[in-house]
Write a protein that holds these residues in place. Sequence first.
Motif, short mmCIF file in Angstrom:
data_model
loop_
_atom_site.label_atom_id
_atom_site.label_comp_id
_atom_site.label_asym_id
_atom_site.label_seq_id
_atom_site.Cartn_x
_atom_site.Cartn_y
_atom_site.Cartn_z
N MET A 1 70.91 -109.53 -127.24
CA MET A 1 70.16 -108.29 -127.23
C MET A 1 70.80 -107.28 -126.27
O MET A 1 70.68 -106.09 -126.49
CB MET A 1 68.70 -108.58 -126.86
CG MET A 1 67.78 -107.42 -127.06
SD MET A 1 67.50 -106.88 -128.75
CE MET A 1 66.22 -107.96 -129.28
N GLU A 2 71.47 -107.79 -125.25
CA GLU A 2 72.11 -106.89 -124.28
C GLU A 2 73.22 -106.08 -124.94
O GLU A 2 73.37 -104.88 -124.68
CB GLU A 2 72.66 -107.68 -123.08
CG GLU A 2 73.11 -106.81 -121.94
CD GLU A 2 72.00 -105.92 -121.37
OE1 GLU A 2 72.31 -104.78 -120.97
OE2 GLU A 2 70.84 -106.35 -121.31
N LYS A 3 73.99 -106.70 -125.81
CA LYS A 3 75.05 -105.98 -126.53
C LYS A 3 74.46 -104.88 -127.40
O LYS A 3 75.00 -103.78 -127.47
CB LYS A 3 75.86 -106.95 -127.38
CG LYS A 3 76.67 -107.94 -126.58
CD LYS A 3 77.38 -108.92 -127.49
CE LYS A 3 78.15 -109.94 -126.68
NZ LYS A 3 78.87 -110.89 -127.54
N LEU A 4 73.36 -105.19 -128.03
CA LEU A 4 72.67 -104.20 -128.86
C LEU A 4 72.22 -103.02 -128.02
O LEU A 4 72.39 -101.85 -128.41
CB LEU A 4 71.49 -104.86 -129.57
CG LEU A 4 70.69 -103.99 -130.52
CD1 LEU A 4 71.56 -103.44 -131.65
CD2 LEU A 4 69.51 -104.77 -131.07
N LYS A 5 71.66 -103.29 -126.84
CA LYS A 5 71.23 -102.21 -125.94
C LYS A 5 72.40 -101.31 -125.56
O LYS A 5 72.28 -100.09 -125.54
CB LYS A 5 70.63 -102.80 -124.66
CG LYS A 5 69.24 -103.30 -124.78
CD LYS A 5 68.75 -103.77 -123.42
CE LYS A 5 67.32 -104.20 -123.49
NZ LYS A 5 66.78 -104.57 -122.17
N ILE A 6 73.52 -101.92 -125.24
CA ILE A 6 74.71 -101.16 -124.84
C ILE A 6 75.14 -100.20 -125.95
O ILE A 6 75.41 -99.02 -125.71
CB ILE A 6 75.85 -102.12 -124.46
CG1 ILE A 6 75.52 -102.85 -123.16
CG2 ILE A 6 77.18 -101.38 -124.34
CD1 ILE A 6 76.43 -104.03 -122.85
N LEU A 7 75.17 -100.70 -127.17
CA LEU A 7 75.60 -99.87 -128.30
C LEU A 7 74.61 -98.75 -128.61
O LEU A 7 75.00 -97.61 -128.85
CB LEU A 7 75.84 -100.75 -129.52
CG LEU A 7 77.02 -101.72 -129.39
CD1 LEU A 7 77.03 -102.71 -130.55
CD2 LEU A 7 78.33 -100.96 -129.28
N ALA A 10 74.90 -96.05 -126.04
CA ALA A 10 76.12 -95.25 -126.26
C ALA A 10 75.89 -94.24 -127.38
O ALA A 10 76.30 -93.08 -127.27
CB ALA A 10 77.29 -96.17 -126.59
N LEU A 11 75.25 -94.66 -128.45
CA LEU A 11 74.94 -93.74 -129.54
C LEU A 11 74.05 -92.60 -129.06
O LEU A 11 74.30 -91.43 -129.35
CB LEU A 11 74.24 -94.49 -130.68
CG LEU A 11 75.10 -95.44 -131.49
CD1 LEU A 11 74.22 -96.35 -132.36
CD2 LEU A 11 76.10 -94.68 -132.35
N ARG A 50 84.66 -92.72 -130.53
CA ARG A 50 85.43 -92.87 -129.28
C ARG A 50 84.57 -93.51 -128.19
O ARG A 50 85.02 -94.39 -127.46
CB ARG A 50 85.95 -91.51 -128.81
CG ARG A 50 87.20 -91.04 -129.53
CD ARG A 50 87.85 -89.84 -128.85
NE ARG A 50 86.95 -88.70 -128.70
CZ ARG A 50 86.73 -87.79 -129.64
NH1 ARG A 50 87.33 -87.88 -130.81
NH2 ARG A 50 85.91 -86.79 -129.42
N GLU A 51 83.32 -93.07 -128.09
CA GLU A 51 82.41 -93.63 -127.09
C GLU A 51 82.15 -95.12 -127.36
O GLU A 51 82.15 -95.93 -126.43
CB GLU A 51 81.09 -92.86 -127.08
CG GLU A 51 80.08 -93.37 -126.06
CD GLU A 51 80.47 -93.10 -124.62
OE1 GLU A 51 79.80 -93.65 -123.74
OE2 GLU A 51 81.43 -92.35 -124.36
N LEU A 52 81.95 -95.48 -128.61
CA LEU A 52 81.74 -96.89 -128.95
C LEU A 52 82.95 -97.73 -128.57
O LEU A 52 82.81 -98.84 -128.04
CB LEU A 52 81.41 -97.05 -130.43
CG LEU A 52 80.07 -96.52 -130.90
CD1 LEU A 52 79.96 -96.59 -132.42
CD2 LEU A 52 78.91 -97.25 -130.23
N LYS A 53 84.15 -97.22 -128.83
CA LYS A 53 85.38 -97.93 -128.44
C LYS A 53 85.46 -98.10 -126.93
O LYS A 53 85.79 -99.17 -126.43
CB LYS A 53 86.61 -97.18 -128.93
CG LYS A 53 86.84 -97.24 -130.41
CD LYS A 53 88.09 -96.43 -130.76
CE LYS A 53 88.39 -96.40 -132.21
NZ LYS A 53 89.58 -95.57 -132.50
N ASP A 54 85.17 -97.02 -126.19
CA ASP A 54 85.22 -97.07 -124.72
C ASP A 54 84.21 -98.06 -124.17
O ASP A 54 84.53 -98.87 -123.29
CB ASP A 54 84.95 -95.68 -124.12
CG ASP A 54 86.09 -94.70 -124.35
OD1 ASP A 54 87.18 -95.14 -124.76
OD2 ASP A 54 85.86 -93.49 -124.15
N VAL A 55 82.99 -97.99 -124.68
CA VAL A 55 81.93 -98.89 -124.21
C VAL A 55 82.30 -100.34 -124.52
O VAL A 55 82.08 -101.23 -123.70
CB VAL A 55 80.58 -98.49 -124.85
CG1 VAL A 55 79.55 -99.59 -124.71
CG2 VAL A 55 80.06 -97.22 -124.25
#
Length: 114
Positions: A1-7, A10-11, A50-55
């Motif tokens: 769930m943490e990965k989902l939060k990060i994405l 970022a969006l 670009r933000e998704l790639k950076d994150v």
Amino acid sequence: MEKLKILVKALDEKHATEITVLDMQKHSPIYDYMVISTAKNDRVAAGILRELKDVASQSGLVLKRIEGAEHGQWVLADFERIVVHVFTPETRMEYNLEKLWRDVPRVSVEGLLN
């Protein structure tokens, strides 16, 4: 769930709108979550990508592949068990993934942003 939060964060930070998260765990053997979002236009979609790639690189997320980046109308980013779609408004309406997956449970975006 943490990965989902990060994405999802970022969006949100890059001004994606109408973010919807589908819980695909009982509906797909390939991924756990599908994130659908809208970018105002193809330039905004490129900035979101670009933000998704950076994150991903900063947080250790694995970005397996990207499709559609050269056109910007519909970008798909595959983060192993999470797939992120970034549509322009017209393309999102045309494909209407929410209708296709209308029986799939939604995850609270507000809960992920807090």
